[in-house]
Design a protein around this motif. Structure first.
Motif, PDB file in Angstrom:
ATOM      1  N   LEU A 281       0.846  -1.175   0.000  1.00 54.75           N
ATOM      2  CA  LEU A 281       0.000   0.000   0.000  1.00 54.75           C
ATOM      3  C   LEU A 281       0.888   1.234   0.000  1.00 54.75           C
ATOM      4  CD1 LEU A 281      -1.376  -2.215   2.102  1.00 54.75           C
ATOM      5  CD2 LEU A 281      -2.876  -0.326   2.650  1.00 54.75           C
ATOM      6  N   ALA A 282       0.330   2.339  -0.482  1.00 49.79           N
ATOM      7  CA  ALA A 282       0.967   3.648  -0.321  1.00 49.79           C
ATOM      8  C   ALA A 282      -0.086   4.599   0.206  1.00 49.79           C
ATOM      9  CB  ALA A 282       1.540   4.149  -1.642  1.00 49.79           C
ATOM     10  N   SER A 283       0.346   5.528   1.063  1.00 55.05           N
ATOM     11  CA  SER A 283      -0.595   6.483   1.629  1.00 55.05           C
ATOM     12  C   SER A 283       0.127   7.787   1.913  1.00 55.05           C
ATOM     13  CB  SER A 283      -1.240   5.916   2.899  1.00 55.05           C
ATOM     14  OG  SER A 283      -2.357   6.693   3.291  1.00 55.05           O
ATOM     15  N   LEU A 284      -0.636   8.808   2.325  1.00 55.44           N
ATOM     16  CA  LEU A 284      -0.095  10.146   2.490  1.00 55.44           C
ATOM     17  C   LEU A 284       0.034  10.549   3.958  1.00 55.44           C
ATOM     18  CD1 LEU A 284      -2.225  11.999  -0.222  1.00 55.44           C
ATOM     19  CD2 LEU A 284       0.164  11.277  -0.437  1.00 55.44           C
ATOM     20  N   MET A 285       0.977  11.434   4.220  1.00 57.51           N
ATOM     21  CA  MET A 285       1.135  12.020   5.549  1.00 57.51           C
ATOM     22  C   MET A 285       1.612  13.452   5.393  1.00 57.51           C
ATOM     23  SD  MET A 285       4.671  10.188   6.856  1.00 57.51           S
ATOM     24  CE  MET A 285       6.238  10.466   5.984  1.00 57.51           C
ATOM     25  N   ARG A 286       1.268  14.287   6.381  1.00 57.51           N
ATOM     26  CA  ARG A 286       1.759  15.664   6.378  1.00 57.51           C
ATOM     27  C   ARG A 286       2.311  15.989   7.756  1.00 57.51           C
ATOM     28  NH1 ARG A 286      -1.363  20.108   8.430  1.00 57.51           N
ATOM     29  NH2 ARG A 286      -3.271  19.392   9.473  1.00 57.51           N
ATOM     30  N   GLU A 287       3.358  16.812   7.773  1.00 55.46           N
ATOM     31  CA  GLU A 287       3.952  17.186   9.048  1.00 55.46           C
ATOM     32  C   GLU A 287       3.022  18.139   9.791  1.00 55.46           C
ATOM     33  OE1 GLU A 287       8.171  18.698  10.985  1.00 55.46           O
ATOM     34  OE2 GLU A 287       7.783  19.061   8.870  1.00 55.46           O
ATOM     35  N   ILE A 288       2.885  17.910  11.094  1.00 56.30           N
ATOM     36  CA  ILE A 288       2.124  18.821  11.949  1.00 56.30           C
ATOM     37  C   ILE A 288       3.030  19.279  13.087  1.00 56.30           C
ATOM     38  CG2 ILE A 288      -0.225  18.064  11.411  1.00 56.30           C
ATOM     39  CD1 ILE A 288      -0.133  16.157  13.755  1.00 56.30           C
ATOM     40  N   THR A 289       2.930  20.547  13.423  1.00 56.08           N
ATOM     41  CA  THR A 289       3.781  21.128  14.467  1.00 56.08           C
ATOM     42  C   THR A 289       2.972  21.751  15.593  1.00 56.08           C
ATOM     43  OG1 THR A 289       3.908  23.196  13.216  1.00 56.08           O
ATOM     44  CG2 THR A 289       5.661  21.587  12.858  1.00 56.08           C
ATOM     45  N   ASN A 290       1.702  22.045  15.329  1.00 61.60           N
ATOM     46  CA  ASN A 290       0.847  22.633  16.342  1.00 61.60           C
ATOM     47  C   ASN A 290       0.526  21.607  17.426  1.00 61.60           C
ATOM     48  OD1 ASN A 290      -2.156  23.054  17.340  1.00 61.60           O
ATOM     49  ND2 ASN A 290      -1.365  25.078  16.789  1.00 61.60           N
TER      50      ASN A 290
ATOM     51  N   PHE B 139       3.781  13.409  12.216  1.00 59.93           N
ATOM     52  CA  PHE B 139       3.075  13.323  10.943  1.00 59.93           C
ATOM     53  C   PHE B 139       1.630  12.895  11.163  1.00 59.93           C
ATOM     54  CE2 PHE B 139       7.505  12.731   9.600  1.00 59.93           C
ATOM     55  CZ  PHE B 139       7.566  13.670   8.573  1.00 59.93           C
ATOM     56  N   GLN B 140       0.729  13.625  10.530  1.00 59.65           N
ATOM     57  CA  GLN B 140      -0.675  13.229  10.498  1.00 59.65           C
ATOM     58  C   GLN B 140      -0.917  12.369   9.269  1.00 59.65           C
ATOM     59  OE1 GLN B 140      -3.418  16.472  10.064  1.00 59.65           O
ATOM     60  NE2 GLN B 140      -5.223  15.154  10.025  1.00 59.65           N
ATOM     61  N   HIS B 141      -1.612  11.258   9.482  1.00 59.07           N
ATOM     62  CA  HIS B 141      -1.962  10.398   8.364  1.00 59.07           C
ATOM     63  C   HIS B 141      -3.144  10.991   7.609  1.00 59.07           C
ATOM     64  CE1 HIS B 141      -3.889   6.483   6.774  1.00 59.07           C
ATOM     65  NE2 HIS B 141      -2.983   6.905   5.924  1.00 59.07           N
ATOM     66  N   ILE B 142      -3.028  11.081   6.300  1.00 58.95           N
ATOM     67  CA  ILE B 142      -4.124  11.504   5.440  1.00 58.95           C
ATOM     68  C   ILE B 142      -4.660  10.247   4.763  1.00 58.95           C
ATOM     69  CG2 ILE B 142      -4.771  12.899   3.440  1.00 58.95           C
ATOM     70  CD1 ILE B 142      -2.458  14.778   4.221  1.00 58.95           C
ATOM     71  N   GLY B 143      -5.938   9.965   4.989  1.00 60.67           N
ATOM     72  CA  GLY B 143      -6.478   8.653   4.641  1.00 60.67           C
ATOM     73  C   GLY B 143      -6.788   8.428   3.185  1.00 60.67           C
ATOM     74  N   ILE B 144      -5.840   8.713   2.323  1.00 62.77           N
ATOM     75  CA  ILE B 144      -5.946   8.376   0.901  1.00 62.77           C
ATOM     76  C   ILE B 144      -4.955   7.260   0.632  1.00 62.77           C
ATOM     77  CG2 ILE B 144      -5.652   9.211  -1.467  1.00 62.77           C
ATOM     78  CD1 ILE B 144      -6.335  12.005  -0.420  1.00 62.77           C
ATOM     79  N   TYR B 145      -5.436   6.151   0.070  1.00 58.29           N
ATOM     80  CA  TYR B 145      -4.593   4.969  -0.130  1.00 58.29           C
ATOM     81  C   TYR B 145      -4.529   4.577  -1.594  1.00 58.29           C
ATOM     82  CZ  TYR B 145      -5.450   3.956   4.871  1.00 58.29           C
ATOM     83  OH  TYR B 145      -5.537   4.019   6.238  1.00 58.29           O
ATOM     84  N   ALA B 146      -3.402   3.994  -1.963  1.00 56.46           N
ATOM     85  CA  ALA B 146      -3.297   3.231  -3.201  1.00 56.46           C
ATOM     86  C   ALA B 146      -2.879   1.819  -2.805  1.00 56.46           C
ATOM     87  CB  ALA B 146      -2.276   3.855  -4.145  1.00 56.46           C
ATOM     88  N   PHE B 147      -3.583   0.819  -3.313  1.00 58.79           N
ATOM     89  CA  PHE B 147      -3.364  -0.573  -2.935  1.00 58.79           C
ATOM     90  C   PHE B 147      -2.950  -1.412  -4.140  1.00 58.79           C
ATOM     91  CE2 PHE B 147      -7.104   1.152  -0.791  1.00 58.79           C
ATOM     92  CZ  PHE B 147      -6.970   0.821   0.539  1.00 58.79           C
TER      93      PHE B 147
END
Length: 245
Positions: A124-133, A174-182
């Motif tokens: 699988l591949a999925s997205l994440m973005r850095e969070i600092t707050n 990192f926050q997980h962004i729930g978009i996946y490629a399988f």
């Protein structure tokens, strides 16, 4: 390599019932999402998979492709797996039905993972973005992910991970962004595997993949999608649409 997008679309929603059938600039939310996925030009085909005759008819009557779920499902992965089980595809991208402002760039980056994965080490591949707050980091509605040096996911949690016992060591959150490629096989395997304790505890389906040894490659992005979970979200989406057009 045949690549399709599948949009799981439930009619019921705890926080905002029938949100996918709400009007968004003269079209329903689910139709906007479907058309946005088509317009990405990344997929050989796009399908909506749903448990609702209303949603099914909305897509089909407007020239789209939809599949009715046969069974009740606990998760989006289950619903998608049932839909694609007998389709001749290689990669399946899960597009959220309540996110009509699809950004093609991060989706293309997910697909690039598989194009480069000649040894088939990625399930699988999925997205994440850095969070600092700090508030974002501590919010249990923001699922966090930790990765290894090759950006494979080690764990996902609603809790703060890693725990900041020492704050001055350069840890990134990192926050997980729930978009996946399988890969299709990963979905089919998921469909046949039982829910175990980690998934049941955190209520995060991606933990089932990890518990059974699947490898999830995370891709860092700065993209923040606009999801529609509440009436207020819908109003913001309407304003966003009026700006775009």
């Amino acid at each position: 390599m045949k690549i399709i997008a599948v949009i799981p679309a439930r009619y019921a929603s705890t926080r905002f019932p029938a949100k996918l059938m709400q009007d968004l600039g003269g079209k329903t939310v689910i139709r906007r999402t479907y058309e946005a996925a088509i317009n990405c030009s990344l997929f050989d085909e796009v399908f909506v998979v749903t448990d609702s005759n209303l949603i099914y008819d909305e897509i089909v009557s407007n020239g789209g492709k939809a599949i009715m779920s046969i069974k009740e499902h606990e998760s989006g992965s289950d619903r998608i797996a049932e839909a694609v089980e007998h389709l001749d595809v290689d990669i399946v991208v899960n597009v959220q039905g309540d996110e009509p402002f699809i950004n093609a760039e991060p989706l293309a980056e997910l697909l690039e993972v598989f194009k480069k994965d000649t040894d088939c080490k990625v399930d699988l591949a999925s997205l994440m973005r850095e969070i600092t707050n700090e508030e974002e980091i501590n919010n249990p509605n923001n699922v966090k992910v930790v990765v290894d040096q090759s950006n494979f996911a080690l764990y996902f949690s609603r809790s703060v991970i890693p725990y900041p016992r020492e704050k001055n060591v350069g840890v990134r959150y990192f926050q997980h962004i729930g978009i996946y490629a399988f890969r299709k096989q990963a979905l089919i395997d998921f469909y046949s595997l039982p829910m175990k304790s980690l998934e049941a505890s955190e209520k995060l389906e991606q933990l089932r993949y990890l518990e059974f040894g699947k490898r999830i490659r995370m891709v860092e992005t700065e993209h923040v999608s606009i999801g529609i979970d509440t009436v207020e979200d819908l109003e913001r989406a309407r304003k966003e649409l009026s700006i775009k057009y």
